[in-house]
Motif scaffolding. Structure first.
Motif, PDB file in Angstrom:
ATOM      1  N   SER A 134       0.857  -1.184   0.000  1.00  0.00           N
ATOM      2  CA  SER A 134       0.000   0.000   0.000  1.00  0.00           C
ATOM      3  C   SER A 134       0.896   1.237   0.000  1.00  0.00           C
ATOM      4  O   SER A 134       2.092   1.162   0.312  1.00  0.00           O
ATOM      5  N   ALA A 135       0.317   2.367  -0.307  1.00  0.00           N
ATOM      6  CA  ALA A 135       1.075   3.619  -0.281  1.00  0.00           C
ATOM      7  C   ALA A 135       1.588   3.896   1.129  1.00  0.00           C
ATOM      8  O   ALA A 135       2.685   4.434   1.306  1.00  0.00           O
ATOM      9  N   GLU A 136       0.822   3.520   2.129  1.00  0.00           N
ATOM     10  CA  GLU A 136       1.242   3.723   3.515  1.00  0.00           C
ATOM     11  C   GLU A 136       2.461   2.868   3.849  1.00  0.00           C
ATOM     12  O   GLU A 136       3.424   3.339   4.458  1.00  0.00           O
ATOM     13  N   GLU A 137       2.437   1.592   3.430  1.00  0.00           N
ATOM     14  CA  GLU A 137       3.569   0.695   3.694  1.00  0.00           C
ATOM     15  C   GLU A 137       4.812   1.171   2.944  1.00  0.00           C
ATOM     16  O   GLU A 137       5.906   1.206   3.499  1.00  0.00           O
ATOM     17  N   ALA A 138       4.632   1.539   1.685  1.00  0.00           N
ATOM     18  CA  ALA A 138       5.762   2.029   0.891  1.00  0.00           C
ATOM     19  C   ALA A 138       6.305   3.319   1.496  1.00  0.00           C
ATOM     20  O   ALA A 138       7.524   3.531   1.534  1.00  0.00           O
ATOM     21  N   GLY A 139       5.420   4.167   1.967  1.00  0.00           N
ATOM     22  CA  GLY A 139       5.848   5.418   2.593  1.00  0.00           C
ATOM     23  C   GLY A 139       6.703   5.176   3.822  1.00  0.00           C
ATOM     24  O   GLY A 139       7.691   5.880   4.051  1.00  0.00           O
ATOM     25  N   ARG A 140       6.334   4.189   4.621  1.00  0.00           N
ATOM     26  CA  ARG A 140       7.143   3.868   5.806  1.00  0.00           C
ATOM     27  C   ARG A 140       8.542   3.404   5.399  1.00  0.00           C
ATOM     28  O   ARG A 140       9.533   3.780   6.012  1.00  0.00           O
ATOM     29  N   ILE A 141       8.632   2.600   4.346  1.00  0.00           N
ATOM     30  CA  ILE A 141       9.933   2.115   3.890  1.00  0.00           C
ATOM     31  C   ILE A 141      10.778   3.263   3.339  1.00  0.00           C
ATOM     32  O   ILE A 141      11.965   3.358   3.614  1.00  0.00           O
ATOM     33  N   LEU A 142      10.145   4.149   2.576  1.00  0.00           N
ATOM     34  CA  LEU A 142      10.871   5.247   1.940  1.00  0.00           C
ATOM     35  C   LEU A 142      11.061   6.451   2.855  1.00  0.00           C
ATOM     36  O   LEU A 142      11.812   7.374   2.530  1.00  0.00           O
ATOM     37  N   GLY A 143      10.358   6.472   3.971  1.00  0.00           N
ATOM     38  CA  GLY A 143      10.469   7.600   4.894  1.00  0.00           C
ATOM     39  C   GLY A 143       9.723   8.836   4.424  1.00  0.00           C
ATOM     40  O   GLY A 143      10.132   9.963   4.719  1.00  0.00           O
ATOM     41  N   ILE A 144       8.627   8.614   3.679  1.00  0.00           N
ATOM     42  CA  ILE A 144       7.811   9.734   3.195  1.00  0.00           C
ATOM     43  C   ILE A 144       6.345   9.438   3.473  1.00  0.00           C
ATOM     44  O   ILE A 144       5.986   8.331   3.861  1.00  0.00           O
ATOM     45  N   ARG A 145       5.489  10.436   3.254  1.00  0.00           N
ATOM     46  CA  ARG A 145       4.056  10.258   3.489  1.00  0.00           C
ATOM     47  C   ARG A 145       3.426   9.471   2.342  1.00  0.00           C
ATOM     48  O   ARG A 145       3.919   9.457   1.217  1.00  0.00           O
ATOM     49  N   ALA A 146       2.293   8.827   2.640  1.00  0.00           N
ATOM     50  CA  ALA A 146       1.587   8.013   1.648  1.00  0.00           C
ATOM     51  C   ALA A 146       1.172   8.852   0.446  1.00  0.00           C
ATOM     52  O   ALA A 146       1.236   8.387  -0.700  1.00  0.00           O
ATOM     53  N   VAL A 147       0.756  10.088   0.668  1.00  0.00           N
ATOM     54  CA  VAL A 147       0.335  10.948  -0.443  1.00  0.00           C
ATOM     55  C   VAL A 147       1.519  11.219  -1.377  1.00  0.00           C
ATOM     56  O   VAL A 147       1.352  11.319  -2.594  1.00  0.00           O
ATOM     57  N   SER A 148       2.727  11.299  -0.824  1.00  0.00           N
ATOM     58  CA  SER A 148       3.920  11.492  -1.657  1.00  0.00           C
ATOM     59  C   SER A 148       4.213  10.249  -2.485  1.00  0.00           C
ATOM     60  O   SER A 148       4.636  10.348  -3.632  1.00  0.00           O
ATOM     61  N   VAL A 149       3.988   9.081  -1.904  1.00  0.00           N
ATOM     62  CA  VAL A 149       4.162   7.827  -2.650  1.00  0.00           C
ATOM     63  C   VAL A 149       3.200   7.807  -3.828  1.00  0.00           C
ATOM     64  O   VAL A 149       3.588   7.504  -4.961  1.00  0.00           O
ATOM     65  N   ARG A 150       1.934   8.132  -3.562  1.00  0.00           N
ATOM     66  CA  ARG A 150       0.947   8.135  -4.651  1.00  0.00           C
ATOM     67  C   ARG A 150       1.333   9.127  -5.740  1.00  0.00           C
ATOM     68  O   ARG A 150       1.181   8.847  -6.943  1.00  0.00           O
ATOM     69  N   GLY A 151       1.854  10.292  -5.364  1.00  0.00           N
ATOM     70  CA  GLY A 151       2.308  11.280  -6.353  1.00  0.00           C
ATOM     71  C   GLY A 151       3.465  10.751  -7.184  1.00  0.00           C
ATOM     72  O   GLY A 151       3.500  10.943  -8.405  1.00  0.00           O
ATOM     73  N   ARG A 152       4.397  10.082  -6.526  1.00  0.00           N
ATOM     74  CA  ARG A 152       5.538   9.518  -7.254  1.00  0.00           C
ATOM     75  C   ARG A 152       5.092   8.427  -8.224  1.00  0.00           C
ATOM     76  O   ARG A 152       5.577   8.348  -9.345  1.00  0.00           O
ATOM     77  N   VAL A 153       4.163   7.595  -7.782  1.00  0.00           N
ATOM     78  CA  VAL A 153       3.659   6.529  -8.648  1.00  0.00           C
ATOM     79  C   VAL A 153       2.957   7.135  -9.861  1.00  0.00           C
ATOM     80  O   VAL A 153       3.146   6.684 -10.999  1.00  0.00           O
ATOM     81  N   HIS A 154       2.178   8.175  -9.636  1.00  0.00           N
ATOM     82  CA  HIS A 154       1.471   8.837 -10.744  1.00  0.00           C
ATOM     83  C   HIS A 154       2.478   9.396 -11.757  1.00  0.00           C
ATOM     84  O   HIS A 154       2.344   9.168 -12.966  1.00  0.00           O
ATOM     85  N   ARG A 155       3.488  10.123 -11.264  1.00  0.00           N
ATOM     86  CA  ARG A 155       4.507  10.683 -12.166  1.00  0.00           C
ATOM     87  C   ARG A 155       5.286   9.577 -12.869  1.00  0.00           C
ATOM     88  O   ARG A 155       5.602   9.682 -14.056  1.00  0.00           O
ATOM     89  N   ALA A 156       5.582   8.502 -12.149  1.00  0.00           N
ATOM     90  CA  ALA A 156       6.317   7.379 -12.745  1.00  0.00           C
ATOM     91  C   ALA A 156       5.519   6.747 -13.878  1.00  0.00           C
ATOM     92  O   ALA A 156       6.070   6.440 -14.936  1.00  0.00           O
ATOM     93  N   ARG A 157       4.226   6.564 -13.664  1.00  0.00           N
ATOM     94  CA  ARG A 157       3.396   5.957 -14.717  1.00  0.00           C
ATOM     95  C   ARG A 157       3.340   6.847 -15.949  1.00  0.00           C
ATOM     96  O   ARG A 157       3.379   6.357 -17.077  1.00  0.00           O
ATOM     97  N   GLN A 158       3.241   8.165 -15.729  1.00  0.00           N
ATOM     98  CA  GLN A 158       3.255   9.090 -16.864  1.00  0.00           C
ATOM     99  C   GLN A 158       4.568   8.974 -17.640  1.00  0.00           C
ATOM    100  O   GLN A 158       4.565   8.877 -18.871  1.00  0.00           O
TER     101      GLN A 158
END
Length: 169
Positions: A134-158
């Protein structure tokens, strides 16, 4: 009185052995997607597991020892990349032109596109897309907030769409 012939045998912790057997393959495959090299992925996964083992007494009590292992591995990769960048700038200042032509491999369009993503975007995609965290789990691993993970995933897909369209064209 029985004496252990193997000095590691007395220090063996079956819970770590079980953890290692359950998690190593997934960690290695994730790192392979991240770094693109079997030997580097194996080296990073091994080093991460060594560091987990060294602190196993505390880590096994954590909510997610696997998350800790992934965090360690990602941090080791970041350190490796910083070292490579310093080396590159010092010894190979004109490598950019060579790297862009060598990166195009028609047989591996998706992998090549993934490897061309900036590391923060690639990390987010690998954790959420490949490992299905989940974005929350990934955020904990990366040390960022879940909303930032979702933003990164969106930009990555683009970016992946754009990179793959360039490959098709």
């Amino acid at each position: 009185m029985e004496v252990a012939l193997d000095p590691w045998e007395s220090a063996r912790d079956d819970s770590f052995v079980s953890f290692f057997e359950a998690e190593y393959d997934g960690l290695y495959r994730t790192l392979l997607l991240l770094v693109g090299s079997r030997s580097e992925a194996d080296e990073l996964a091994q080093e991460a597991m060594v560091r987990v083992y060294e602190r196993w007494g505390q880590i096994r009590e954590m909510g997610s020892p696997a998350g800790y292992a992934y965090t360690v591995a990602f941090n080791l990769n970041r350190r490796r990349l910083r070292h490579l960048l310093r080396w590159r700038h010092r010894f190979l200042p004109d490598l950019q032109a060579l790297a862009s032509t060598e990166a195009i491999d028609a047989r591996r369009d998706v992998r090549t596109a993934l490897l061309r993503l900036p590391i923060p975007l690639r990390e987010a995609v690998v954790l959420t897309g490949w490992l299905e965290l989940s974005a929350e789990e990934a955020g904990r691993i990366l040390g960022i907030r879940a909303v930032s993970v979702r933003g990164r995933v969106h930009r990555a897909r683009q970016l992946l769409r754009e990179l793959l369209e360039d490959t098709d064209g």
